[in-house]
Write a protein that holds these residues in place. Structure first.
Motif, PDB file in Angstrom:
ATOM      1  N   LEU A  23       0.823  -1.206   0.000  1.00 61.09           N
ATOM      2  CA  LEU A  23       0.000   0.000   0.000  1.00 61.09           C
ATOM      3  C   LEU A  23       0.859   1.259   0.000  1.00 61.09           C
ATOM      4  CD1 LEU A  23      -2.679  -1.232   2.547  1.00 61.09           C
ATOM      5  CD2 LEU A  23      -3.113  -0.696   0.131  1.00 61.09           C
ATOM      6  N   ILE A  24       1.975   1.179   0.697  1.00 64.75           N
ATOM      7  CA  ILE A  24       2.909   2.315   0.709  1.00 64.75           C
ATOM      8  C   ILE A  24       3.561   2.477  -0.668  1.00 64.75           C
ATOM      9  CG2 ILE A  24       5.091   3.157   1.674  1.00 64.75           C
ATOM     10  CD1 ILE A  24       4.185   1.732   4.334  1.00 64.75           C
ATOM     11  N   ALA A  25       4.005   1.364  -1.235  1.00 65.62           N
ATOM     12  CA  ALA A  25       4.671   1.410  -2.539  1.00 65.62           C
ATOM     13  C   ALA A  25       3.735   1.895  -3.643  1.00 65.62           C
ATOM     14  CB  ALA A  25       5.218   0.025  -2.888  1.00 65.62           C
ATOM     15  N   GLU A  26       2.448   1.608  -3.505  1.00 65.06           N
ATOM     16  CA  GLU A  26       1.474   1.941  -4.548  1.00 65.06           C
ATOM     17  C   GLU A  26       0.603   3.142  -4.180  1.00 65.06           C
ATOM     18  OE1 GLU A  26       1.196   0.430  -7.489  1.00 65.06           O
ATOM     19  OE2 GLU A  26       2.698  -1.127  -7.120  1.00 65.06           O
ATOM     20  N   LYS A  27       1.027   3.969  -3.222  1.00 66.44           N
ATOM     21  CA  LYS A  27       0.129   5.012  -2.726  1.00 66.44           C
ATOM     22  C   LYS A  27      -0.173   6.098  -3.751  1.00 66.44           C
ATOM     23  CE  LYS A  27       3.793   7.468  -0.144  1.00 66.44           C
ATOM     24  NZ  LYS A  27       4.164   7.938   1.206  1.00 66.44           N
ATOM     25  N   GLU A  28       0.674   6.258  -4.762  1.00 64.93           N
ATOM     26  CA  GLU A  28       0.363   7.230  -5.807  1.00 64.93           C
ATOM     27  C   GLU A  28      -0.760   6.695  -6.701  1.00 64.93           C
ATOM     28  OE1 GLU A  28       1.641  10.264  -5.919  1.00 64.93           O
ATOM     29  OE2 GLU A  28       2.802   9.771  -4.110  1.00 64.93           O
TER      30      GLU A  28
END
Length: 450
Positions: A23-28
């Protein structure tokens, strides 16, 4: 871009911290307003939640809210997305699922064969209840379910919620295989475009293209048979069991070179070999208990003790990234293509319509739009029809409380086949699952003393 309210169900899972990292890696691509954890096991959830809270404070400061709860209304009210990853009976029951079939020289595996049936009969009731709970408080939320055994669960949910168009069943195994394809080709996994057909854990890649339209299928077949095939995804790359599993793909491609197989087909195509390599005293469940579970709990404890992540190594795996990318395509109508489970309805032309098939689909804010596969040839159709009959009979057994349907299911399953063996395994599974399964009644008119 609207920020989403996400609920993670089964948040005490050892996969949850990996999901947080995804979720952090894909937050954009998938920005969040809030994350809520929900689990019925408060203690197990608390450890993972406290560690996750520290990770999120460090790496997702724009997140407005994070909390965890065992209260359904608190968890599911105002949800936009609900990710479900439950394991009814936990790893203790998984170990029994694997050990009991091995007593009778049948495959002992958590989602395939008798173990998969046992797990499925435990999961169905809890999954139906969870979907009803979510719909009580957030009728318009997207539900992404990746609870195993996904094929059996998906069939049960299809029957129970035929009009629910915001409920999607998904498995990350095709994506995990594609990570290895991408490594062979020197590409990023999301740059690959697969053609695929089958049932969950029971399918084949027919073509692998890149986004420029170049066909890499023959290159991959050659590489697998000549150079070998290994897992590359961070979660499984160093796992000896998964290394052996990917190694078996070489044999499958050699024996049946037309398509590239899902790794799980090894259990159905080589059941005797699979039995021979298993140790009932050191099942896959036991390896997970002594391996990943301890590792994740140690990692969580270290984060909590330090109040930071500076002394731990955190990785993003395909399990979470795949789920998040699918969710993003739903939320923002991206039209990205992913392999998901959908009701057939002509997608595979020569299979019945009421089958939960696993195929590539364009993911939109109106749900998945599967691509037509057309007719499949006799060998693959025969295998699939046998497997789907087994899956449907398992759900029949649950719905009808039927011993006979469960026995029919195991008899059809390619990992068992033999009726006396199927009956012995079933009776032992009934005894082991008495606290979880519905009571299965024999048809007195046809019952035979074993």
């Amino acid at each position: 871009m609207k920020r989403q309210n996400l609920v993670v169900v089964g948040a005490g899972s050892t996969y949850t911290i990996g999901m947080i990292m995804s979720l952090i890696a894909e937050k954009e691509q998938f920005p969040l307003k809030s994350i809520t954890f929900y689990d019925t096991d408060a203690d197990r959830q608390e450890q993972v939640a406290k560690a996750s809270e520290i990770i999120l404070k460090e790496r997702y400061p724009e997140l407005e809210s994070f909390h965890y709860t065992t209260d359904k209304q608190e968890a599911f009210s105002n949800a936009d997305f609900v990710f479900i990853q439950i394991r009814t009976g936990g790893l203790a029951m998984r170990e029994k699922d694997e050990q009991i079939p091995l007593r009778y020289d049948a495959v002992g595996q958590e989602t395939c064969g008798p173990g998969g049936m046992a797990y499925g009969l435990r999961s169905i009731g809890d999954m139906i209840q969870l979907v009803n709970d979510v719909r009580s408080f957030s009728p318009d939320a997207w539900i992404l379910n990746y609870t195993n055994p996904a094929a059996i669960v998906a069939e049960a949910l299809r029957r129970e919620f035929p009009e629910d168009n915001k409920l999607l069943n998904i498995c990350d195994m095709p994506a995990a295989i594609m990570v290895s394809y991408a490594s062979i080709l020197g590409k990023e996994v999301f740059d690959l475009v697969p053609e695929y057909f089958g049932l969950n854990h029971f399918g084949w890649f027919t073509k692998i293209y890149d986004k420029q339209g170049v066909d890499h299928t023959n290159t991959l077949k050659r590489a697998i048979t000549e150079d070998g095939f290994i897992p590359e995804d961070a979660e499984i790359a160093n796992d000896p069991n998964w290394i052996k599993t990917f190694k078996q793909v070489e044999q499958m491609v050699t024996d049946f070179p037309e398509y590239l197989p899902n790794t799980y087909l090894q259990y159905y195509l080589y059941p005797s070999q699979m039995v021979e390599k298993e140790d009932p005293a050191n099942t896959r469940a036991r390896q997970v208990i002594n391996g990943r579970e301890k590792r994740v709990h140690t990692l969580a404890d270290q984060i909590i003790k330090d109040g930071s992540t500076e002394n731990v190594e955190l990785e993003v795996d395909i399990h979470g990234r795949y789920m998040v990318r699918v969710a993003a395509s739903m939320a923002y109508n991206n039209g990205d293509i992913f392999i998901v489970m959908v009701e057939n309805n002509g997608t595979i032309a020569n299979l019945q319509d009421d089958v939960m098939v696993e195929v590539p689909a364009m993911i939109t804010n109106r749900g998945p739009k599967p691509f037509s596969v057309g007719n499949i040839s006799t060998f693959y159709k025969g295998l699939i029809e046998n497997q789907l009959a087994y899956e449907k009979l398992v759900v029949d057994a649950y719905e009808q409380n039927s011993y006979e349907k469960a026995l029919q299911a195991l008899t059809l399953n390619r990992t068992v086949v033999d009726v006396p063996k199927a009956r012995k395994i079933l009776d032992d599974l009934i005894d082991a699952n008495k606290d979880y399964w519905p009571t299965l009644h024999a048809n007195k008119q046809h019952a035979v003393t074993s």
